[in-house]
Enzyme design. Structure first.
Site, PDB file in Angstrom:
ATOM      1  CG  HIS A  18      -0.087   0.029   2.519  1.00  0.00           C
ATOM      2  ND1 HIS A  18       0.499  -1.107   3.047  1.00  0.00           N
ATOM      3  CD2 HIS A  18       0.236   1.040   3.366  1.00  0.00           C
ATOM      4  CE1 HIS A  18       1.156  -0.802   4.154  1.00  0.00           C
ATOM      5  NE2 HIS A  18       1.015   0.503   4.373  1.00  0.00           N
ATOM      6  CG  ASP A  57       2.097   4.698   4.669  1.00  0.00           C
ATOM      7  OD1 ASP A  57       1.353   3.700   4.623  1.00  0.00           O
ATOM      8  OD2 ASP A  57       3.241   4.697   5.172  1.00  0.00           O
ATOM      9  CG  HIS A  62       5.285   0.629   2.695  1.00  0.00           C
ATOM     10  ND1 HIS A  62       4.814   1.837   2.209  1.00  0.00           N
ATOM     11  CD2 HIS A  62       4.787   0.513   3.947  1.00  0.00           C
ATOM     12  CE1 HIS A  62       4.072   2.426   3.129  1.00  0.00           C
ATOM     13  NE2 HIS A  62       4.040   1.637   4.184  1.00  0.00           N
ATOM     14  NE  ARG A  73       7.314  -5.712  13.266  1.00  0.00           N
ATOM     15  CZ  ARG A  73       7.143  -5.105  12.093  1.00  0.00           C
ATOM     16  NH1 ARG A  73       6.259  -5.565  11.226  1.00  0.00           N
ATOM     17  NH2 ARG A  73       7.869  -4.061  11.773  1.00  0.00           N
TER      18      ARG A  73
END
Ligand SMILES: *[C@@H]1O[C@H](CO)[C@@H](O)[C@H](O)[C@H]1NC(C)=O
Ligand SMILES: *[C@@H]1O[C@H](CO)[C@@H](O)[C@H](O)[C@H]1NC(C)=O
Ligand SMILES: *[C@@H]1O[C@H](CO)[C@@H](O)[C@H](O)[C@H]1NC(C)=O
Ligand SMILES: *[C@@H]1O[C@H](CO)[C@@H](O)[C@H](O)[C@H]1NC(C)=O
Ligand SMILES: *[C@@H]1O[C@H](CO)[C@@H](O)[C@H](O)[C@H]1NC(C)=O
Length: 732
Positions: A661, A663, A713, A723
């Site tokens: 995607h 940002d 990314h 995480r």
């Protein structure tokens, strides 16, 4: 020839020379001068007086040593008759007819110049006895009319200082038959105002303060005068430089202020010359021989960074088995931190006493009790008081204070970036704060030394011997009108005990406890505005400033920058805060939290504004990210605006990864909050255009990359564990 004769035959020299020098009088020889004072106790003021007298090589005779003082109250009086009795007795034994006596008080007196100037000015007064003068009449106003009129200068007599020939002074005190508690000032005033006696004894007043400066009634007239490595006081009204300065009556604080400088205690040329006098060095001692210190720790309000306080306490450089602790805590909120410290480390100390909120003891009572712990303990050498909001950065503080060897001494601490500190340089007429002329210079370190001041608080050391001999009143902190710290300082001052603050070293600072909210799990995270320095020390990575300086910013992929920004504690606190809040999004496209209600690439996350952290986060971006952005992308300036800043949780069975995607940002910050290999497996980020991955994210490190167009990314799958990352879309 002149020199030779003056040395060998002073008498002849006088005879021969007098006619030659056109009537100018022969100088009075210094050996004829004797300074006489009464000091029944070696007070701090007395030691200060002696230091100034010694500096000019005066010969001083002290009367009444060890005698009980019956001459009235130190602060108020009338009294002082005892001084006259002692003087009379001492003079009776003296035979040398041309002896010159300087009789002065000593607890509140400093000498500004040497015998030569003193004698010259005495001579110029052309009388056999010269008294100090005052502008206010005391103790008997009815005697006003009896005083000779003066055209200029003070009209009234002050008994705190006079100089004269032995026979004349003997004659003056010969008739003394008073009580010790009778007024010496009244006695001398009556002699002076009797024209016959005044003439017979040949008395005059030093009306223009050439010899003596009484400060009472003259505070506005007297200023410090710095000149070539020495300091005097100048009387502005008469343009004189008095030799003796006397803090008579209610001017003890002013003489303390002047005494910080006069005659050479602190000068521009030398700095402090007395700060290394009478030290009590610890270096030669074995740890087991260190003085025993009772340490009172006081928690009286909600305070940030209490955990850090106790971490620092452990690091204080002092043998713990020479410390007895009393911890007083009024705040239920801080019980876990106190308990954790006591459970884990309490046994390291020689003794620990704890007073919790359930005992409902007030602060003054706790402080009285703590001081009494030292006072009553025959092993106690010092009492060290430390309030929870004090950030003692200097681990040697306690040692330094002990070595300074003063009755009461505080390390100067200030509030970062403010003029606020833990001492007052002066008091207002009603006993509250007033700013001394040197306050700002001391706070800002332009004048460095050990300063006699009227008020210290928050952290200070007191000698046990002072508690046992002078400050014996149990209720030092109690008062009907003053707050406990003010009452305490008032009580110390009223005993004539000196309080000092030292800025010889950097000691630390004091936290702001304002606006401390306790609605969160880790409330200190919200302190970036109120206590920015402490926030940075706690939460910013220790190497952050280093990378800013040395350009150690890594570039793992094109135009992707990687640098340490959060400390481990920051990462842990942010994760724990989010888990504590617990309202993770469902990871669906529909998202009521955002404008439009639709999220194209949803994650399981919590937004910063959901925990009311968005203002703090913005400040963090501005302070710690924007400088790096502007450094790495030159010519771009950011105000660090964002719509979306959030913590993402990746879990194999929840949401392990994120599809490729762009940002909604000009640039993005992505901070890894936990440790790969330890907390989770897998994870990382891949930039597709460059086929470049960051596979081993480092805890506390931020990735910064452009948001759109080039830096398409994806979030790589987390294969085990959980995480967490903190993401901000900056300048959408
Ligand atoms: C005081 O006496 C000492 C030693 O006799 C001498 O070195 C010093 O200069 C004298 N100080 C003054 C101010 O006269
Ligand atoms: C005081 O003594 C001086 C000499 O020392 C003399 O000149 C003066 O007249 C005397 N004053 C009085 C009032 O006796
Ligand atoms: C002074 O002392 C005497 C006893 O020595 C005492 O009777 C008297 O009350 C005292 N006067 C004052 C004003 O304290
Ligand atoms: C900071 O940098 C030093 C030197 O490179 C390193 O030894 C240290 O571990 C770093 N600190 C942290 C918390 O990573
Ligand atoms: C991407 O990089 C990986 C190793 O880093 C390599 O195995 C792969 O062939 C590369 N893919 C492309 C399309 O270059």
């Amino acid at each position: 020839m002149r020199l030779w004769s003056s040395l060998l035959f002073p008498g002849i020299f006088a005879c021969l020379l007098s006619p030659l020098t056109n009537g100018e009088e022969q100088r009075l020889p210094q050996e004829k001068l004797l300074v006489v004072t009464v000091a029944t106790k070696e007070t701090d003021g007395f030691r200060r007086f002696l230091r100034s007298a010694k500096h000019f090589n005066y010969t001083v005779k002290v009367l009444g040593r060890g005698e009980k003082w019956r001459g009235g109250d130190y602060m108020s009086a009338p009294g002082g008759g005892q001084k006259v009795r002692l003087l009379k007795a001492a003079l009776e034994k003296m035979k040398n007819q041309d002896q010159i006596i300087l009789f002065i008080d000593s607890y509140d007196v400093v000498i500004t110049s040497g015998p030569k100037e003193l004698l010259k000015k005495f001579q110029q007064a052309k009388h056999k006895v010269v008294f100090s003068s005052e502008s206010l009449i005391w103790p008997d106003r009815h005697l006003e009319d009896k005083h000779p009129h003066v055209r200029e200068g003070n009209r009234f007599l002050g008994s705190g200082g006079f100089i004269g020939y032995l026979p004349n002074i003997k004659e003056m005190v010969a008739d003394w038959t008073g009580e010790d508690n009778d007024s010496d000032q009244l006695f001398f005033t009556k002699i002076y105002t009797d024209p016959a006696q005044r003439k017979a004894i040949n008395i005059t007043l030093d009306g223009k303060c050439r010899l003596f400066q009484n400060l009472h009634g003259a505070l506005d007239e007297v200023v410090l005068k710095f000149e070539n490595g020495r300091v005097r006081a100048r009387n502005l009204l008469y343009d004189t430089l008095p030799v003796i300065i006397h803090g008579n009556g209610p001017t003890k604080l002013q003489i303390n202020y002047l005494g910080n400088y006069i005659p050479n205690a602190w000068t521009f040329e030398t700095g402090c010359t007395v700060c290394h006098d009478d030290l009590h060095p610890l270096t030669a001692l074995k740890e087991s021989e260190y003085p025993l210190v009772v340490m009172g720790i006081f928690i009286q309000q909600l305070t940030p960074f209490v955990t850090v306080f106790f971490e620092r306490l452990l690091k204080l450089q002092y043998p713990k088995n020479r410390l007895k602790l009393l911890i007083y805590n009024q705040e239920v909120h801080h019980e876990p931190q106190v308990n954790s410290f006591l459970q884990n480390h309490g046994s390291l100390y020689q003794h620990v006493k704890f007073i919790g909120p359930e005992e409902a003891m007030d602060g003054a009572a706790a402080r009285n009790l703590a001081i009494d712990m030292c006072r009553k303990d025959k092993d106690c050498d010092y009492f060290f008081s430390l309030d929870i909001e004090v950030v003692l950065k200097n681990e040697n503080t306690l040692k330094i204070l002990i070595e300074q060897n003063l009755p009461v001494v505080a390390p100067m601490i200030t509030r970062t970036g403010r003029l606020w500190s833990n001492f007052w340089g002066a008091l207002s007429a009603d006993g509250y704060y007033a700013r001394s002329e040197d306050y700002v210079d001391i706070v800002q370190g332009r004048r460095v030394g050990v300063w006699n001041v009227p008020y210290v608080s928050s952290v200070y050391l007191v000698k046990a011997s002072v508690l046992q001999s002078e400050l014996t009143d149990y209720e030092l902190f109690n008062s009907h009108i003053l707050d406990p710290d003010m009452a305490y300082c008032h009580n110390i001052r009223s005993k004539g005990i000196f309080m000092f603050v030292t800025n010889m070293h950097t000691f630390g600072r004091i936290l702001s406890t304002e606006n401390y909210q306790t609605s969160h799990l880790h409330n200190d995270l919200w302190q970036i505005f109120e206590n920015p320095v402490d926030w940075q020390e706690r939460y910013i990575h220790e190497n952050y400033t280093l990378i800013m300086k040395d350009k150690l910013i890594e570039t793992p992929c094109p135009d992707v920058y990687w640098f340490p920004v959060f400390s481990d504690v920051a990462c842990n606190h942010l994760i724990e805060e989010m888990e504590h809040f617990g309202q993770w999004s469902g990871g669906a496209n529909k998202d009521a939290r955002i404008q439009g209600g639709y999220e194209n690439v949803p994650t399981i996350d919590i937004h910063m504004n959901q925990i009311n952290f968005e203002k703090n986060w913005h400040k963090f971006l501005l302070e710690y990210i924007a400088p790096i952005t502007e450094k790495m992308y030159p010519g771009y300036y950011t105000k660090a605006q964002f719509d979306l800043a959030f913590v993402v949780r990746y879990k194999p069975d929840e949401q392990p990864s994120l599809r490729p995607h762009h940002d909604a940002s000009t640039f993005t910050i992505n901070i890894a909050l936990n440790q790969v290999g330890l907390d989770y497996q897998g994870g990382g980020c891949r930039f597709l255009r460059y086929n470049c991955s960051i596979n081993a994210p480092r805890k506390g490190w931020a990735l910064m990359h452009p948001g759109r167009l080039t830096h398409y990314h994806e979030g790589l799958p987390t294969t085990a564990g959980v995480r967490y990352i903190a993401v901000s879309f900056v300048d959408p």
